[in-house]
Motif scaffolding. Structure first.
Motif, short mmCIF file in Angstrom:
data_model
loop_
_atom_site.label_atom_id
_atom_site.label_comp_id
_atom_site.label_asym_id
_atom_site.label_seq_id
_atom_site.Cartn_x
_atom_site.Cartn_y
_atom_site.Cartn_z
N MET A 1 0.83 -1.19 0.00
CA MET A 1 0.00 0.00 0.00
C MET A 1 0.88 1.25 0.00
O MET A 1 1.78 1.39 0.83
CB MET A 1 -0.92 0.00 1.22
CG MET A 1 -1.75 1.27 1.39
SD MET A 1 -2.99 1.49 0.10
CE MET A 1 -4.16 0.19 0.53
N VAL A 2 0.63 2.15 -0.93
CA VAL A 2 1.39 3.40 -1.00
C VAL A 2 1.04 4.28 0.19
O VAL A 2 -0.12 4.37 0.61
CB VAL A 2 1.07 4.15 -2.31
CG1 VAL A 2 1.76 5.51 -2.34
CG2 VAL A 2 1.48 3.32 -3.51
N LYS A 3 2.04 4.92 0.76
CA LYS A 3 1.84 5.84 1.87
C LYS A 3 2.17 7.26 1.44
O LYS A 3 3.15 7.48 0.73
CB LYS A 3 2.72 5.46 3.06
CG LYS A 3 2.39 4.10 3.70
CD LYS A 3 3.30 3.84 4.88
CE LYS A 3 3.00 2.49 5.52
NZ LYS A 3 1.68 2.46 6.13
N LEU A 4 1.36 8.22 1.86
CA LEU A 4 1.66 9.63 1.66
C LEU A 4 2.49 10.12 2.84
O LEU A 4 2.26 9.74 3.99
CB LEU A 4 0.38 10.44 1.56
CG LEU A 4 -0.46 10.24 0.30
CD1 LEU A 4 -1.75 11.05 0.39
CD2 LEU A 4 0.32 10.66 -0.95
N GLY A 5 3.45 11.00 2.54
CA GLY A 5 4.30 11.52 3.59
C GLY A 5 4.56 13.00 3.45
O GLY A 5 4.29 13.61 2.40
N VAL A 289 6.02 1.65 -6.12
CA VAL A 289 6.11 2.80 -5.21
C VAL A 289 5.61 2.43 -3.81
O VAL A 289 4.57 1.81 -3.66
CB VAL A 289 5.30 3.99 -5.76
CG1 VAL A 289 5.29 5.15 -4.77
CG2 VAL A 289 5.86 4.43 -7.10
N GLU A 290 6.35 2.87 -2.79
CA GLU A 290 5.95 2.69 -1.40
C GLU A 290 5.57 4.00 -0.72
O GLU A 290 4.65 4.03 0.09
CB GLU A 290 7.06 1.99 -0.60
CG GLU A 290 7.24 0.53 -0.96
CD GLU A 290 8.10 -0.22 0.04
OE1 GLU A 290 8.45 0.35 1.10
OE2 GLU A 290 8.44 -1.39 -0.25
N HIS A 291 6.30 5.08 -1.02
CA HIS A 291 6.05 6.36 -0.36
C HIS A 291 6.03 7.48 -1.40
O HIS A 291 6.93 7.57 -2.25
CB HIS A 291 7.13 6.69 0.67
CG HIS A 291 7.24 5.71 1.80
ND1 HIS A 291 6.44 5.80 2.93
CD2 HIS A 291 8.04 4.64 1.97
CE1 HIS A 291 6.77 4.81 3.75
NE2 HIS A 291 7.73 4.09 3.20
N LEU A 292 5.02 8.33 -1.33
CA LEU A 292 4.96 9.57 -2.08
C LEU A 292 5.07 10.69 -1.06
O LEU A 292 4.18 10.85 -0.20
CB LEU A 292 3.66 9.67 -2.87
CG LEU A 292 3.46 8.63 -3.97
CD1 LEU A 292 2.03 8.67 -4.51
CD2 LEU A 292 4.46 8.86 -5.11
#
Length: 325
Positions: A1-5, A289-292
């Protein structure tokens, strides 16, 4: 799951200067609120001898954030192992991982600024070799107990924040994630990953996305344009510092928001959550992608802009991207 940061640099430019204790306290409040709203990651950058007090010790600040948050991943985006003794970095990272109950993501880069290498007595022309040796040694120390206590995570995630092909290949060779969103660099990275014997499916990418969210992008761009100009001009000045080269001329912040040659993405954009979701999907298409990661603030931009940006990231952009809270 992609995470927003969100990434913090804690700049305090003279034009909008506040007491530094207030700057840090405000950033802690923003990080705590973002965590409460469900942000996926909080990241901290590193530079030394910047005129605006850019955050110099990201793991120290991450330790403070660890005590104020409960769920967000905590990362460095990025810090420079070449400036540190490996044992010191291994211990500091382990402490942050313990304080956060196993939430640390260690993003590293090779550095590029002459004054930073001089400050720590390091030869800049050996930065890639020193970075590789440091990461190898840190992992060994965590694995064999050479430093104590160990991190909570059995395999603490390490990321290589490299913009060029040499660094991308280094990240692949060491089996790190690539902390830079570029299809060309991903090709270099994934080829080196497989050549070094790592599984192809272990490839992972994250990246800093140059966007701020707003309800009215045109109005917000006008508000933060001076802050954006400061950010870009100080990067240029400090990159040239100590090299004998002249920094590039001051930027037109509005020009940065226009597409580049051949339809290349703009260097910076203020977008609605809906348009940001379209942009991020395109940038991350076909990449693991893991983190945006988005800036929390651009060079001390107005507090109301920061707060609304954080709300839009945590609520609206999360919903537009279909990310579970």
């Amino acid at each position: 799951m992609v995470k927003l940061g969100l990434v913090f640099d804690l700049r305090n430019p003279q034009a909008w200067a506040r007491p530094m204790a207030q700057v840090y306290a405000s950033a802690l409040d923003v990080a705590e609120e973002a965590d409460r709203l469900g942000i996926g990651g909080l990241w901290f950058s590193e530079h030394h001898r910047f005129v605006d007090g850019y955050l110099p010790q990201p793991l120290t600040f991450a330790a403070a954030v660890a005590a104020r948050t409960r769920q967000a991943r905590l990362g460095t985006c990025v810090m420079q192992p070449a400036l540190r003794i490996p044992a010191q970095l291994a211990e500091e990272a382990a402490v942050v991982d313990i304080l956060s109950s196993g939430r640390l993501e260690l993003g590293v880069g090779a550095g590029y600024r002459v004054p930073e290498f001089e400050l720590f007595g390091v030869e800049g022309n050996q930065r890639y070799e020193r970075t590789e040796a440091a990461i190898t040694e840190i992992r060994r120390m965590w694995a064999d107990g050479s430093v104590t206590p160990p991190p909570v995570q059995g395999s603490l995630p390490v990321w290589g924040g490299f913009y060029g092909p040499r660094g991308a290949r280094l990240a692949g060779r060491l089996g790190m994630g690539l902390l830079y969103m570029s299809r060309a660099r991903f090709a270099d990275y994934s080829a080196a990953l497989v050549a070094a014997g790592h599984p192809a499916e272990s490839a992972r990418v994250s990246g800093l996305m140059p966007i701020i969210l707003a309800d009215d992008p045109d109005r917000t761009l006008h508000e933060i344009a001076p802050h954006l100009a400061h950010q870009q001009d100080t990067y240029a000045f400090h990159e040239a510092e100590g090299t004998g080269k002249e920094p590039r001329p001051p930027v037109d912040p509005y020009e940065l928001t226009r597409p580049g040659p051949d339809g290349a993405p703009a260097s910076f954009q203020v977008l609605t959550p809906q348009d940001a979701a379209i942009y991020l999907r395109e940038r991350s298409r076909d990449l693991p992608v893991e983190h945006l990661i988005l800036w929390a603030s651009i060079a001390a931009m107005p507090e109301h802009v920061v707060n609304r940006h954080v709300e839009l990231v945590c609520h609206d952009l999360t919903r537009e991207l279909g990310i579970a809270p």
